[in-house]
Design a protein around this motif. Sequence first.
Motif, mmCIF file in Angstrom:
data_model
loop_
_atom_site.group_PDB
_atom_site.id
_atom_site.type_symbol
_atom_site.label_atom_id
_atom_site.label_comp_id
_atom_site.label_asym_id
_atom_site.label_seq_id
_atom_site.Cartn_x
_atom_site.Cartn_y
_atom_site.Cartn_z
ATOM 1 N N LEU A 109 0.824 -1.209 0.000
ATOM 2 C CA LEU A 109 0.000 0.000 0.000
ATOM 3 C C LEU A 109 0.859 1.260 0.000
ATOM 4 N N LEU A 110 1.933 1.257 0.787
ATOM 5 C CA LEU A 110 2.823 2.417 0.857
ATOM 6 C C LEU A 110 3.475 2.683 -0.495
ATOM 7 N N ARG A 111 3.990 1.633 -1.120
ATOM 8 C CA ARG A 111 4.636 1.816 -2.426
ATOM 9 C C ARG A 111 3.650 2.327 -3.469
ATOM 10 N N GLY A 112 2.422 1.840 -3.432
ATOM 11 C CA GLY A 112 1.397 2.314 -4.362
ATOM 12 C C GLY A 112 1.071 3.775 -4.146
ATOM 13 N N ALA A 113 0.981 4.197 -2.879
ATOM 14 C CA ALA A 113 0.670 5.597 -2.573
ATOM 15 C C ALA A 113 1.822 6.506 -2.999
ATOM 16 N N LEU A 114 3.062 6.058 -2.774
ATOM 17 C CA LEU A 114 4.217 6.869 -3.182
ATOM 18 C C LEU A 114 4.304 6.992 -4.709
ATOM 19 N N LYS A 115 3.987 5.918 -5.413
ATOM 20 C CA LYS A 115 4.005 5.964 -6.886
ATOM 21 C C LYS A 115 2.940 6.936 -7.393
ATOM 22 N N GLU A 116 1.757 6.868 -6.819
ATOM 23 C CA GLU A 116 0.673 7.767 -7.216
ATOM 24 C C GLU A 116 1.030 9.221 -6.897
ATOM 25 N N PHE A 117 1.654 9.455 -5.759
ATOM 26 C CA PHE A 117 2.076 10.796 -5.375
ATOM 27 C C PHE A 117 3.089 11.344 -6.376
ATOM 28 N N ARG A 118 4.071 10.503 -6.760
ATOM 29 C CA ARG A 118 5.127 10.940 -7.681
ATOM 30 C C ARG A 118 4.550 11.285 -9.050
ATOM 31 N N GLU A 119 3.534 10.556 -9.491
ATOM 32 C CA GLU A 119 2.934 10.801 -10.803
ATOM 33 C C GLU A 119 2.231 12.158 -10.872
ATOM 34 N N ASN A 120 1.821 12.704 -9.749
ATOM 35 C CA ASN A 120 1.117 13.989 -9.727
ATOM 36 C C ASN A 120 2.059 15.184 -9.577
ATOM 37 N N LEU A 121 3.370 14.938 -9.542
ATOM 38 C CA LEU A 121 4.340 16.021 -9.391
ATOM 39 C C LEU A 121 4.742 16.597 -10.748
ATOM 40 N N THR A 122 5.196 17.855 -10.734
ATOM 41 C CA THR A 122 5.746 18.452 -11.953
ATOM 42 C C THR A 122 7.138 17.883 -12.163
ATOM 43 N N ASP A 123 7.740 18.194 -13.343
ATOM 44 C CA ASP A 123 9.072 17.662 -13.635
ATOM 45 C C ASP A 123 10.104 18.131 -12.610
ATOM 46 N N GLN A 124 10.040 19.403 -12.223
ATOM 47 C CA GLN A 124 10.993 19.940 -11.250
ATOM 48 C C GLN A 124 10.785 19.279 -9.880
ATOM 49 N N GLU A 125 9.554 19.113 -9.499
ATOM 50 C CA GLU A 125 9.266 18.470 -8.217
ATOM 51 C C GLU A 125 9.705 17.005 -8.221
ATOM 52 N N LYS A 126 9.606 16.337 -9.385
ATOM 53 C CA LYS A 126 10.065 14.946 -9.482
ATOM 54 C C LYS A 126 11.563 14.847 -9.266
ATOM 55 N N GLU A 127 12.338 15.834 -9.835
ATOM 56 C CA GLU A 127 13.781 15.862 -9.618
ATOM 57 C C GLU A 127 14.118 16.011 -8.144
ATOM 58 N N GLU A 128 13.423 16.932 -7.479
ATOM 59 C CA GLU A 128 13.648 17.158 -6.057
ATOM 60 C C GLU A 128 13.234 15.925 -5.242
ATOM 61 N N TYR A 129 12.154 15.292 -5.634
ATOM 62 C CA TYR A 129 11.670 14.093 -4.941
ATOM 63 C C TYR A 129 12.701 12.977 -5.066
ATOM 64 N N ASP A 130 13.265 12.794 -6.280
ATOM 65 C CA ASP A 130 14.244 11.708 -6.486
ATOM 66 C C ASP A 130 15.526 11.941 -5.718
#
Length: 131
Positions: A109-130
């Motif tokens: 469940l945690l991995r699914g929620a994190l994947k869904e969260f990452r998909e809703n980020l902008t490109d810049q936010e994805k870089e910061e998240y990674d």
Amino acid sequence: MFKELYKEVQGIVYKCRNEYYLHLWELSDWDQEGMICLHELLENHPDFKENKNKEFYTYFKTKFRNHIKDKVRKQESDKRKLNKVPYTEIGEISHRLRSKELFLDELVLLRGALKEFRENLTDQEKEEYDK
């Protein structure tokens, strides 16, 4: 005959019930498992029907306790943990991340929620998240 014999060993079943916890088991489930073990014991040792001695009670107690221990092991094995109903919300388990004690279903469940969260980020936010 069988019911009278079961009433004699019913105390052993109830004592086991007090010692071990099995999820969603009621008193009738314990009685049913006790009767199954008694039936198997009488099938394997028909001489116990006629002469009940101390050995009979020892055999039954050992057989029943081992049967219940197997049920507890089966209930707690990793393969069976996905069958359990989750008892906490995903947002309430963050305190468990450091202890590495997540159950398998909670981890999925945690991995699914994190994947869904990452998909809703902008490109810049994805870089910061990674990072």
